[in-house]
Motif scaffolding. Sequence first.
Motif, PDB file in Angstrom:
ATOM      1  N   UNK A 179      17.277  42.370  39.465  1.00 17.21           N
ATOM      2  CA  UNK A 179      17.943  42.761  38.907  1.00 17.21           C
ATOM      3  C   UNK A 179      17.008  43.454  37.073  1.00 17.21           C
ATOM      4  N   UNK A 180      17.732  44.089  37.253  1.00 17.66           N
ATOM      5  CA  UNK A 180      16.823  45.751  35.628  1.00 17.66           C
ATOM      6  C   UNK A 180      17.301  44.700  34.539  1.00 17.66           C
ATOM      7  N   UNK A 202      15.158  41.682  29.482  1.00 18.82           N
ATOM      8  CA  UNK A 202      15.286  40.382  28.788  1.00 18.82           C
ATOM      9  C   UNK A 202      13.846  40.049  29.065  1.00 18.82           C
ATOM     10  N   UNK A 203      13.100  39.745  29.452  1.00 18.57           N
ATOM     11  CA  UNK A 203      11.998  39.058  30.469  1.00 18.57           C
ATOM     12  C   UNK A 203      10.677  39.682  29.051  1.00 18.57           C
ATOM     13  N   UNK A 204      10.792  41.359  29.168  1.00 22.48           N
ATOM     14  CA  UNK A 204      10.387  41.932  28.184  1.00 22.48           C
ATOM     15  C   UNK A 204      10.883  41.435  26.732  1.00 22.48           C
ATOM     16  N   UNK A 205      12.004  41.628  26.272  1.00 23.12           N
ATOM     17  CA  UNK A 205      12.493  40.727  24.624  1.00 23.12           C
ATOM     18  C   UNK A 205      11.762  39.464  24.632  1.00 23.12           C
ATOM     19  N   UNK A 206      11.796  38.726  25.985  1.00 27.51           N
ATOM     20  CA  UNK A 206      10.905  37.049  25.768  1.00 27.51           C
ATOM     21  C   UNK A 206       9.869  37.376  24.856  1.00 27.51           C
ATOM     22  N   UNK A 252       0.704  46.165  32.981  1.00 25.59           N
ATOM     23  CA  UNK A 252       0.554  47.252  33.690  1.00 25.59           C
ATOM     24  C   UNK A 252       0.701  47.154  35.115  1.00 25.59           C
ATOM     25  N   UNK A 253       0.563  46.426  35.743  1.00 25.97           N
ATOM     26  CA  UNK A 253       1.355  46.242  37.823  1.00 25.97           C
ATOM     27  C   UNK A 253       2.420  46.745  37.779  1.00 25.97           C
ATOM     28  N   UNK A 254       3.232  46.095  36.367  1.00 26.74           N
ATOM     29  CA  UNK A 254       5.325  46.491  36.694  1.00 26.74           C
ATOM     30  C   UNK A 254       5.112  48.252  36.525  1.00 26.74           C
ATOM     31  N   UNK A 255       4.397  48.403  35.700  1.00 30.34           N
ATOM     32  CA  UNK A 255       4.693  49.839  35.449  1.00 30.34           C
ATOM     33  C   UNK A 255       4.665  51.063  37.012  1.00 30.34           C
ATOM     34  N   UNK A 297      13.537  53.017  32.228  1.00 31.41           N
ATOM     35  CA  UNK A 297      14.070  52.174  31.233  1.00 31.41           C
ATOM     36  C   UNK A 297      13.184  51.197  31.101  1.00 31.41           C
ATOM     37  N   UNK A 298      12.729  50.890  32.269  1.00 28.75           N
ATOM     38  CA  UNK A 298      12.348  49.376  32.435  1.00 28.75           C
ATOM     39  C   UNK A 298      10.468  49.905  31.896  1.00 28.75           C
TER      40      UNK A 298
END
Length: 293
Positions: A155-156, A161-165, A189-192, A198-199
């Motif tokens: 879920x995006x 929320x994980x990035x904000x955390x 960088x892998x997630x990119x 948006x992410x």
Amino acid sequence: LVLHALYKVNRASFLSQVVCLEANKRATVMNALRDYVSDLNERLKGFVRKGTAALDQGSSEASAVPAAPQAELYNFVPPLPTTQTMPTASNSNLQGYVTIPGLLSASKSERADDRMNALAHIVQLAKPSKSSGENWIRIHSQVLSIVLGSLKDPETHVQLRAVETLRGMLKFKTSHMLTMLDVVLHNLLECLKSSASEMCNALGNALDMMVSVFPASRFMRALLPILQTSKGIALQYALNLSTKTVARMASGTLLDALPDIMPPIIIAMNSGRPELRKESVFCFVAVYLAVGE
């Protein structure tokens, strides 16, 4: 034998680390210990459901670690919300406690609300308090594992929320995050590579924050292997981060590091992708402005 020894020395810590593993790695550990701890699977399930209290009921093995420190560790985390409302400074219910295994379990729940609430509680947990310093040292790796795993949530909105955390942890637990800088940088960088726009924007903001909160020379050392081995969007962001980091480095330190920094920049300047050439030129200019001819 080594795994069994680790299990016997600190059972709760061992099981909490096993819970954090990927499914295939967890299965490998379980299989290796099958002949030594016949009921390990049941113990692991009980650990996730009830925390360390479930481990000692009916146990025939004597633990080498006193129970009190473990109780202190696993009673540190605030309770997960019972409603679907996300906790904020005004509506968080931080009365009482749940266990670290409970937080792990919530982060792996099929319900997105549970996963969101787990991440929100981690932010609350990271905020400075009189009693959080020593306890955070004990749980930092487990909490970070939850957050990094959530970056790949289906879920995006959970990913965001994980990035904000993660940004909260960078703000409130900077020194602890510095010890895991290479791991966090690699994961972001892998997630990119597979994230929606948006992410990607959110990840980019988190990466920019890392540049600002960590020592420039240390951050540059973490970037070098990525500059030398990455391709595509990961390399593009790594070059962009290098430009920002170079501007913050002392000229003498940067001069000593040029033999390592310049080769991947020059290679990128000859890339067939215009965005890589653009970022490499910006980085080259930043180096020139910092050290001159």
